[in-house]
Design a protein around this motif. Structure first.
Motif, PDB file in Angstrom:
ATOM      1  N   THR A 120      28.616 -12.158  25.703  1.00  0.00           N
ATOM      2  CA  THR A 120      29.032 -13.511  26.060  1.00  0.00           C
ATOM      3  C   THR A 120      27.850 -14.361  26.496  1.00  0.00           C
ATOM      4  O   THR A 120      26.962 -13.903  27.220  1.00  0.00           O
ATOM      5  CB  THR A 120      30.074 -13.461  27.191  1.00  0.00           C
ATOM      6  OG1 THR A 120      31.125 -12.580  26.814  1.00  0.00           O
ATOM      7  CG2 THR A 120      30.650 -14.836  27.457  1.00  0.00           C
ATOM      8  N   ILE A 231      27.138  -3.577  37.424  1.00  0.00           N
ATOM      9  CA  ILE A 231      26.631  -4.784  36.775  1.00  0.00           C
ATOM     10  C   ILE A 231      25.356  -4.470  36.006  1.00  0.00           C
ATOM     11  O   ILE A 231      25.176  -4.881  34.852  1.00  0.00           O
ATOM     12  CB  ILE A 231      26.394  -5.898  37.811  1.00  0.00           C
ATOM     13  CG1 ILE A 231      27.702  -6.303  38.476  1.00  0.00           C
ATOM     14  CG2 ILE A 231      25.713  -7.100  37.161  1.00  0.00           C
ATOM     15  CD1 ILE A 231      27.537  -7.290  39.616  1.00  0.00           C
ATOM     16  N   GLU A 234      26.164  -2.484  32.864  1.00  0.00           N
ATOM     17  CA  GLU A 234      26.719  -3.335  31.813  1.00  0.00           C
ATOM     18  C   GLU A 234      25.615  -4.129  31.121  1.00  0.00           C
ATOM     19  O   GLU A 234      25.604  -4.266  29.881  1.00  0.00           O
ATOM     20  CB  GLU A 234      27.761  -4.291  32.397  1.00  0.00           C
ATOM     21  CG  GLU A 234      28.395  -5.204  31.358  1.00  0.00           C
ATOM     22  CD  GLU A 234      29.343  -6.234  31.946  1.00  0.00           C
ATOM     23  OE1 GLU A 234      29.802  -7.114  31.181  1.00  0.00           O
ATOM     24  OE2 GLU A 234      29.623  -6.175  33.166  1.00  0.00           O
ATOM     25  N   LYS A 238      24.502  -3.906  27.107  1.00  0.00           N
ATOM     26  CA  LYS A 238      24.468  -5.069  26.212  1.00  0.00           C
ATOM     27  C   LYS A 238      23.097  -5.190  25.544  1.00  0.00           C
ATOM     28  O   LYS A 238      23.002  -5.560  24.356  1.00  0.00           O
ATOM     29  CB  LYS A 238      24.812  -6.336  26.987  1.00  0.00           C
ATOM     30  CG  LYS A 238      26.273  -6.423  27.420  1.00  0.00           C
ATOM     31  CD  LYS A 238      26.553  -7.720  28.165  1.00  0.00           C
ATOM     32  CE  LYS A 238      27.996  -7.762  28.691  1.00  0.00           C
ATOM     33  NZ  LYS A 238      28.984  -7.768  27.598  1.00  0.00           N
ATOM     34  N   VAL A 258      23.904 -14.143  36.202  1.00  0.00           N
ATOM     35  CA  VAL A 258      24.929 -13.345  36.879  1.00  0.00           C
ATOM     36  C   VAL A 258      25.770 -14.299  37.717  1.00  0.00           C
ATOM     37  O   VAL A 258      25.253 -14.971  38.625  1.00  0.00           O
ATOM     38  CB  VAL A 258      24.305 -12.260  37.783  1.00  0.00           C
ATOM     39  CG1 VAL A 258      25.408 -11.385  38.385  1.00  0.00           C
ATOM     40  CG2 VAL A 258      23.321 -11.402  36.990  1.00  0.00           C
ATOM     41  N   LEU A 259      27.063 -14.391  37.409  1.00  0.00           N
ATOM     42  CA  LEU A 259      27.957 -15.276  38.143  1.00  0.00           C
ATOM     43  C   LEU A 259      28.368 -14.640  39.469  1.00  0.00           C
ATOM     44  O   LEU A 259      28.208 -13.432  39.664  1.00  0.00           O
ATOM     45  CB  LEU A 259      29.186 -15.589  37.297  1.00  0.00           C
ATOM     46  CG  LEU A 259      28.922 -16.168  35.893  1.00  0.00           C
ATOM     47  CD1 LEU A 259      30.231 -16.657  35.276  1.00  0.00           C
ATOM     48  CD2 LEU A 259      27.881 -17.266  35.931  1.00  0.00           C
ATOM     49  N   ASP A 261      31.087 -13.649  40.624  1.00  0.00           N
ATOM     50  CA  ASP A 261      32.037 -12.537  40.512  1.00  0.00           C
ATOM     51  C   ASP A 261      31.468 -11.348  39.741  1.00  0.00           C
ATOM     52  O   ASP A 261      32.181 -10.380  39.456  1.00  0.00           O
ATOM     53  CB  ASP A 261      33.336 -13.005  39.845  1.00  0.00           C
ATOM     54  CG  ASP A 261      33.142 -13.450  38.402  1.00  0.00           C
ATOM     55  OD1 ASP A 261      31.981 -13.435  37.908  1.00  0.00           O
ATOM     56  OD2 ASP A 261      34.147 -13.806  37.745  1.00  0.00           O
ATOM     57  N   THR A 263      30.214 -11.462  36.646  1.00  0.00           N
ATOM     58  CA  THR A 263      30.234 -11.677  35.202  1.00  0.00           C
ATOM     59  C   THR A 263      28.821 -11.948  34.688  1.00  0.00           C
ATOM     60  O   THR A 263      28.048 -12.673  35.319  1.00  0.00           O
ATOM     61  CB  THR A 263      31.146 -12.865  34.836  1.00  0.00           C
ATOM     62  OG1 THR A 263      32.478 -12.559  35.231  1.00  0.00           O
ATOM     63  CG2 THR A 263      31.109 -13.155  33.348  1.00  0.00           C
ATOM     64  N   LEU A 264      28.505 -11.380  33.523  1.00  0.00           N
ATOM     65  CA  LEU A 264      27.204 -11.567  32.905  1.00  0.00           C
ATOM     66  C   LEU A 264      27.311 -12.534  31.733  1.00  0.00           C
ATOM     67  O   LEU A 264      28.169 -12.381  30.864  1.00  0.00           O
ATOM     68  CB  LEU A 264      26.663 -10.228  32.391  1.00  0.00           C
ATOM     69  CG  LEU A 264      26.288  -9.186  33.438  1.00  0.00           C
ATOM     70  CD1 LEU A 264      26.029  -7.844  32.770  1.00  0.00           C
ATOM     71  CD2 LEU A 264      25.062  -9.629  34.229  1.00  0.00           C
ATOM     72  N   LEU A 265      26.429 -13.533  31.706  1.00  0.00           N
ATOM     73  CA  LEU A 265      26.309 -14.430  30.570  1.00  0.00           C
ATOM     74  C   LEU A 265      24.885 -14.328  30.038  1.00  0.00           C
ATOM     75  O   LEU A 265      23.925 -14.582  30.777  1.00  0.00           O
ATOM     76  CB  LEU A 265      26.596 -15.880  30.972  1.00  0.00           C
ATOM     77  CG  LEU A 265      28.004 -16.225  31.450  1.00  0.00           C
ATOM     78  CD1 LEU A 265      28.085 -17.713  31.800  1.00  0.00           C
ATOM     79  CD2 LEU A 265      29.045 -15.873  30.401  1.00  0.00           C
TER      80      LEU A 265
END
Length: 359
Positions: A120, A231, A234, A238, A258-259, A261, A263-265
């Motif tokens: 993502t 995290i 993950e 990726k 890194v958001l 929460d 989440t990784l973008l």
């Protein structure tokens, strides 16, 4: 492939600091390292066994260079694809091959490719002219970063847009070139994963550093990152997925936002050794530069186990004129051999060991 024996010759396309550190690592492993660069007397050429100074599209010079090498690699992703093709046409393997460059050289292609692998990214829209910006802003929440599709780095070719009224000025600031508009992301921190992939598909990753940027340029990378292991795992997975999808050979870096929460973008990737991995030679069993040469040579990959907690501090502009007397007992200084300090120019880095690995 048959592994290269010590005494073989490896060529590097590009003569900057990354080429210089790769050349030094290759020489340590017993290879003769040659540099090809349009620049006269580049930093890498002064530590190599030889150097060619010629244009990227000089087919005769490229053929001569390729013939002198048993394998060729590159130090940065903006080497023209036609240069890679010319070297391969001369019968010399290039690692990584052109596919990694083709994807990474265009931000729209890059982010589309990442998404196709299930990695993502931040939302983005293509911008081919100033008239596209208003519609893109509406889609992306009213503000974002305008980035040239090609050749931007260290904050160059980028401009923030926080309202439609800023669109025209931003378009001019990036040189009126084809671009993408990327949504503004409220991230907690930035990390990167450095991954190495051998010709046979073996992969190794290093601990992801937490990266701090100033004025669009990496300032400090710190390990450990302080993030949860899940995290980091993950992010590593990726990066491996990306390297495998590209059939990449060598080192590759994938950057993430890194958001809050967790989440990784994915932000972007570089198909080469990376500034955020400069701490690895002093803090790990095998550093990124040695590992890349191992990949190019077809040798087994080295252990990437981290031995020390560390931080890497970039020396930018006049800060690169550091006095050795200012170094602490756990600091390792690497200077890049550049003749002139300019604002925003990377002159070197310090790796500071913070003590034995704690986690």
């Amino acid at each position: 492939m048959t592994p290269l024996r010590p005494g073989a010759t490896i060529g590097i396309l590009g003569g900057g600091q990354l080429g210089r550190m790769l050349a030094s690592a290759g020489a340590q492993l017993g290879f003769d390292m040659l540099i090809y660069s349009p620049e006269d007397n580049p930093p890498a050429g002064r530590v190599a066994a030889g150097a060619w100074s010629a244009a990227w599209d000089d087919i005769d010079a490229l053929t001569e260079f390729a013939t002198a090498c048993d394998a060729v690699t590159l130090e940065f992703e903006n080497v023209p694809v036609l240069t890679i093709e010319a070297v391969e046409a001369a019968g010399t393997p290039v690692r990584p091959r052109a596919a990694s460059l083709t994807v990474s050289q265009d931000r729209f292609t890059e982010k589309t490719f990442l998404r196709a692998q299930g990695i993502t990214t931040a939302p983005f829209e293509a911008v081919d002219g100033p008239g596209d910006i208003t519609a893109a802003l509406e889609t992306l929440g009213g503000k974002g970063v305008l980035k040239t599709r090609r050749e931007g780095y260290d904050g160059k070719g980028q401009a923030w847009i926080r309202s439609p009224g800023e669109a025209e000025a931003a378009w001019k600031r990036i040189g009126e070139a084809p671009a993408i508009l990327e949504a503004a992301i409220a991230f907690q921190c930035e990390i990167s994963v450095i991954v190495a992939r051998a010709p046979g598909g073996e992969t190794r990753t290093w601990a992801p550093p937490r990266n701090l940027h100033k004025d669009g340029i990496l300032s400090v990378s710190t390990v450990p990152s302080g993030l949860a292991k899940a995290i980091e795992d993950e992010a590593r997975a990726k990066a491996v997925t990306l390297a495998e999808a590209l059939d990449h050979v060598g080192v590759l870096a994938l950057e993430f936002f890194v958001l809050p929460d967790g989440t990784l973008l994915a932000n972007e990737f570089a198909p080469r050794v990376h500034n955020s991995g400069h701490w690895t030679p002093e803090a790990c069993q095998t550093g990124q530069f040695e590992q890349h040469i191992r990949c190019v040579a077809g040798w087994p990959l080295g252990d990437t186990h981290r031995l020390f907690d560390a931080e890497m501090i970039n020396l930018i502009g006049e800060a690169g004129l550091v006095s050795p007397a200012s170094l602490g007992p756990h600091d390792t200084l690497t200077l890049y051999g550049k003749r002139e300090a300019r604002p925003g120019r990377k002159m070197g880095h310090i790796t500071r060991r913070l003590g034995p690995r704690k986690e």
